[in-house]
Write an enzyme that holds these catalytic residues in place. Structure first.
Site, PDB file in Angstrom:
ATOM      1  N   ASN A  10      43.375  27.557  68.656  1.00  0.00           N
ATOM      2  CA  ASN A  10      42.435  28.496  69.270  1.00  0.00           C
ATOM      3  C   ASN A  10      43.232  29.458  70.156  1.00  0.00           C
ATOM      4  OD1 ASN A  10      40.390  29.849  70.536  1.00  0.00           O
ATOM      5  ND2 ASN A  10      39.733  28.120  71.814  1.00  0.00           N
ATOM      6  N   TRP A  11      43.379  30.667  69.663  1.00  0.00           N
ATOM      7  CA  TRP A  11      44.186  31.650  70.410  1.00  0.00           C
ATOM      8  C   TRP A  11      43.404  32.327  71.535  1.00  0.00           C
ATOM      9  CZ3 TRP A  11      48.432  34.982  67.638  1.00  0.00           C
ATOM     10  CH2 TRP A  11      49.449  34.118  67.205  1.00  0.00           C
ATOM     11  N   GLU A 167      35.833  17.954  73.389  1.00  0.00           N
ATOM     12  CA  GLU A 167      36.650  18.675  74.366  1.00  0.00           C
ATOM     13  C   GLU A 167      36.044  18.519  75.760  1.00  0.00           C
ATOM     14  OE1 GLU A 167      39.166  21.976  72.549  1.00  0.00           O
ATOM     15  OE2 GLU A 167      37.242  22.869  73.009  1.00  0.00           O
ATOM     16  N   GLY A 173      42.798  23.496  79.435  1.00  0.00           N
ATOM     17  CA  GLY A 173      43.695  24.370  80.201  1.00  0.00           C
ATOM     18  C   GLY A 173      44.130  23.835  81.552  1.00  0.00           C
ATOM     19  N   GLY A 231      44.592  24.918  72.346  1.00  0.00           N
ATOM     20  CA  GLY A 231      44.496  26.275  72.899  1.00  0.00           C
ATOM     21  C   GLY A 231      45.871  26.796  73.269  1.00  0.00           C
ATOM     22  N   GLY A 232      46.192  26.706  74.549  1.00  0.00           N
ATOM     23  CA  GLY A 232      47.430  27.268  75.090  1.00  0.00           C
ATOM     24  C   GLY A 232      48.672  26.990  74.257  1.00  0.00           C
TER      25      GLY A 232
END
Ligand code: PEP
Length: 249
Positions: A10-11, A167, A173, A231-232
């Protein structure tokens, strides 16, 4: 439904045409025999969907959108894209119910409409569920998850096109992750609940929340996980490849 290990990138609101080049090394990796067990799905921002589809065309890497409109295929909805647009561009997946969209106003009811619409347009859905910190501290995790599943999947009978992404919001994050025992218990709880609700249909559950190339050795040991939503760490191909390699080998 796949029995491969899913690595969904997931950008978020990151990336431009230059960063597209960085995925070449990931595409190359997935062509190697050892990595046929891995399934990589990139979810870039809308502006890069088409470029990602073209770039991954001759590979096994798939592309998904980070969201879609809740109802219509076309219409006066400024700022939105529909699941039929996502499908027509050549992407095959869509993330729905991400906590960063829930914070912006995606209710369980809206999410349910999005899921119906995405499935009717033949997209596979990455359905995000998970509790926030307040809910966790007040021991409401299972209540919240059940509500998200029941309302989000209202009138959905078949779940073969749905990937459940657990999640915990407080983990996204932040670098904070549940310990393996607790996470495994939570995943198994969700699996059991889905099995009961959907009469023994196969389920696919992935985990998301601060997955990185350091904690993956630990996280991959958890029973019942079919992959990861990242993500990150997915925006850096070196780290992303490291995660894939450490999981598969
Ligand atoms: C996410 O955006 O779904 C996510 C899990 O982010 P991160 O890996 O950065 O916590």
């Amino acid at each position: 439904m796949t029995n491969k290990i899913l690595f969904i990138a997931n950008w978020k609101m990151f990336g431009d045409l230059e960063s597209l080049k960085s995925i070449e090394s990931v595409i190359k990796l997935t062509k190697k025999k050892t990595y046929t067990k891995a399934k990589v799905i990139y979810c870039p921002p809308f502006t890069l969907l088409s470029s990602f589809v073209n770039k991954t065309k001759k590979s096994k890497v798939n592309v998904g959108s980070q969201d879609c409109h809740f109802e219509k295929d076309n219409g006066p909805f400024t700022g939105s894209i529909s699941s039929s647009m996502v499908k027509k561009i050549g992407a095959e997946y869509v993330i729905i119910g991400h906590s960063e969209k829930r914070i912006e106003g995606d209710s369980n009811e809206k999410i349910n409409k999005k899921i119906h619409n995405a499935i009717s347009n033949n997209l596979k859905v990455i359905f995000c569920i998970g509790e926030n910190l307040y809910e966790k501290n007040n021991k409401k995790t299972n209540y919240v998850i059940k509500k998200q599943i029941n309302s989000g999947l209202k009138k959905i009978k078949k779940i073969d096109k749905i990937i459940f992404a657990y999640e915990p919001v407080w983990s996204i994050g932040t670098g904070k992750v549940l310990n393996n025992n607790k996470l495994e218990k939570q995943i198994l709880y969700i699996k059991k609940y889905l099995k009961k609700k959907f009469r023994k249909q196969n389920t696919q559950i992935i985990y998301g929340g601060s997955v990185n190339n350091k904690n993956i050795d630990n996280l991959k040991q958890i029973a019942g996980i079919n992959g990861f939503l990242i993500g990150g760490a997915s925006q850096n191909s070196k780290k992303f490849i490291d995660i894939i390699k450490k999981t598969i080998i």
